[in-house]
Design a protein around this motif. Structure first.
Motif, PDB file in Angstrom:
ATOM      1  N   GLU A 137      25.909  34.686  39.311  1.00 42.07           N
ATOM      2  CA  GLU A 137      24.853  33.785  38.840  1.00 42.07           C
ATOM      3  C   GLU A 137      23.762  34.561  38.108  1.00 42.07           C
ATOM      4  O   GLU A 137      23.298  34.156  37.039  1.00 42.07           O
ATOM      5  N   ALA A 138      23.353  35.697  38.671  1.00 41.41           N
ATOM      6  CA  ALA A 138      22.326  36.530  38.021  1.00 41.41           C
ATOM      7  C   ALA A 138      22.841  37.092  36.701  1.00 41.41           C
ATOM      8  O   ALA A 138      22.105  37.155  35.712  1.00 41.41           O
ATOM      9  N   LEU A 139      24.090  37.477  36.666  1.00 39.43           N
ATOM     10  CA  LEU A 139      24.688  38.004  35.444  1.00 39.43           C
ATOM     11  C   LEU A 139      24.725  36.922  34.363  1.00 39.43           C
ATOM     12  O   LEU A 139      24.406  37.171  33.196  1.00 39.43           O
ATOM     13  N   GLN A 140      25.099  35.695  34.758  1.00 40.40           N
ATOM     14  CA  GLN A 140      25.128  34.608  33.780  1.00 40.40           C
ATOM     15  C   GLN A 140      23.724  34.325  33.227  1.00 40.40           C
ATOM     16  O   GLN A 140      23.549  34.172  32.010  1.00 40.40           O
TER      17      GLN A 140
ATOM     18  N   HIS B 194      39.525  38.354  45.280  1.00 39.24           N
ATOM     19  CA  HIS B 194      38.640  37.205  45.492  1.00 39.24           C
ATOM     20  C   HIS B 194      37.219  37.513  45.005  1.00 39.24           C
ATOM     21  O   HIS B 194      36.554  36.643  44.439  1.00 39.24           O
ATOM     22  N   PHE B 195      36.744  38.734  45.212  1.00 38.11           N
ATOM     23  CA  PHE B 195      35.432  39.126  44.711  1.00 38.11           C
ATOM     24  C   PHE B 195      35.385  38.981  43.191  1.00 38.11           C
ATOM     25  O   PHE B 195      34.470  38.367  42.640  1.00 38.11           O
ATOM     26  N   PHE B 196      36.377  39.543  42.504  1.00 35.59           N
ATOM     27  CA  PHE B 196      36.367  39.513  41.037  1.00 35.59           C
ATOM     28  C   PHE B 196      36.518  38.084  40.509  1.00 35.59           C
ATOM     29  O   PHE B 196      35.874  37.725  39.523  1.00 35.59           O
ATOM     30  N   LEU B 197      37.325  37.253  41.169  1.00 35.61           N
ATOM     31  CA  LEU B 197      37.454  35.854  40.781  1.00 35.61           C
ATOM     32  C   LEU B 197      36.126  35.120  40.953  1.00 35.61           C
ATOM     33  O   LEU B 197      35.663  34.422  40.042  1.00 35.61           O
ATOM     34  N   SER B 198      35.483  35.282  42.099  1.00 36.27           N
ATOM     35  CA  SER B 198      34.209  34.612  42.367  1.00 36.27           C
ATOM     36  C   SER B 198      33.130  35.076  41.399  1.00 36.27           C
ATOM     37  O   SER B 198      32.330  34.265  40.900  1.00 36.27           O
ATOM     38  N   LEU B 199      33.107  36.372  41.102  1.00 35.65           N
ATOM     39  CA  LEU B 199      32.143  36.922  40.146  1.00 35.65           C
ATOM     40  C   LEU B 199      32.358  36.311  38.762  1.00 35.65           C
ATOM     41  O   LEU B 199      31.409  35.861  38.113  1.00 35.65           O
ATOM     42  N   ALA B 200      33.607  36.279  38.297  1.00 35.84           N
ATOM     43  CA  ALA B 200      33.909  35.736  36.970  1.00 35.84           C
ATOM     44  C   ALA B 200      33.542  34.262  36.872  1.00 35.84           C
ATOM     45  O   ALA B 200      32.978  33.814  35.863  1.00 35.84           O
ATOM     46  N   MET B 201      33.836  33.491  37.910  1.00 36.67           N
ATOM     47  CA  MET B 201      33.523  32.058  37.891  1.00 36.67           C
ATOM     48  C   MET B 201      32.014  31.841  37.814  1.00 36.67           C
ATOM     49  O   MET B 201      31.530  31.033  37.019  1.00 36.67           O
ATOM     50  N   ALA B 202      31.260  32.560  38.640  1.00 42.90           N
ATOM     51  CA  ALA B 202      29.803  32.377  38.669  1.00 42.90           C
ATOM     52  C   ALA B 202      29.129  32.927  37.411  1.00 42.90           C
ATOM     53  O   ALA B 202      28.143  32.368  36.934  1.00 42.90           O
ATOM     54  N   ALA B 203      29.672  34.018  36.861  1.00 40.92           N
ATOM     55  CA  ALA B 203      29.101  34.611  35.647  1.00 40.92           C
ATOM     56  C   ALA B 203      29.550  33.867  34.391  1.00 40.92           C
ATOM     57  O   ALA B 203      29.029  34.115  33.314  1.00 40.92           O
ATOM     58  N   LYS B 204      30.527  33.000  34.552  1.00 35.59           N
ATOM     59  CA  LYS B 204      31.109  32.248  33.430  1.00 35.59           C
ATOM     60  C   LYS B 204      31.619  33.203  32.341  1.00 35.59           C
ATOM     61  O   LYS B 204      31.259  33.094  31.178  1.00 35.59           O
TER      62      LYS B 204
END
Length: 190
Positions: free
Chosen positions: A75-78, A135-145
């Protein structure tokens, strides 16, 4: 510009401050030392400032802490990349770490997807379930869009596989988030 996010649930309490144009000022405490080490690799190699303080239900297991950190960081990255007037958008890195070779490519575009091909040879590394890393990388990618691909060319050591993936992502993001003068899309807006 620093982005500050707090995430409070019944499972985790997270306070995060991220500056993607930082000076490698890093202060991380997730309660999982190996996870702290991986996040430090990401922040230092991407040249971010990252302050991350987490209290999670580690008495249950590592899942909620790892997942919620990924969501909060994403989220912060996005917010960070959406605040840029323009950036390179694409980044990639072929990263060797001893006997391990990792390819990472990102498209910071608003279109979230994640593909990895981790084939761990152990169930745990550093006290963290190896199933948590994809799972970490998937969750990061989804939240960062963002679109994120991590391909393991080969490895022998699970620690090197994980750390190499975090470092490769750091360099790919560093390239993608580099400012540029024009817009990197024919749509006119990402």
């Amino acid at each position: 510009m620093s982005i500050e996010i707090a995430r409070n649930t019944k499972e985790t309490q997270i306070k995060l401050s991220l500056n993607i144009d930082g000076n490698q000022n890093v202060n991380i405490n997730t309660g999982i030392p190996f996870f702290d080490h991986m996040l430090e690799q990401l922040a230092v190699h991407a040249r971010w400032d990252l302050d991350l303080q987490v209290a999670g239900d580690l008495q249950v297991d590592d899942h909620h802490t790892v997942e919620d950190v990924a969501l909060t960081l994403g989220e912060a990255l996005q917010e960070s990349w959406r605040g840029r007037p323009s950036m390179q958008r694409y980044g990639q890195r072929l990263l060797p770490m001893d006997e391990t070779l990792i390819m990472c490519a990102v498209d910071v575009s608003g279109r979230p997807i994640c593909r990895t091909n981790f084939a761990f040879s152990r169930e745990f590394t550093g006290g963290v379930s190896t199933e948590m890393w994809p799972h970490f990388f998937l969750s990061l990618a989804m939240a960062a869009k963002m679109t994120l691909h991590i391909k393991v060319e080969y490895f022998e050591n699970n620690h090197h596989l994980i750390e190499g993936s975090f470092k490769a992502l750091a360099y790919a993001l560093k390239e993608a988030l580099t400012p540029r003068e024009d817009t990197c899309t024919t749509k006119g807006k990402l």
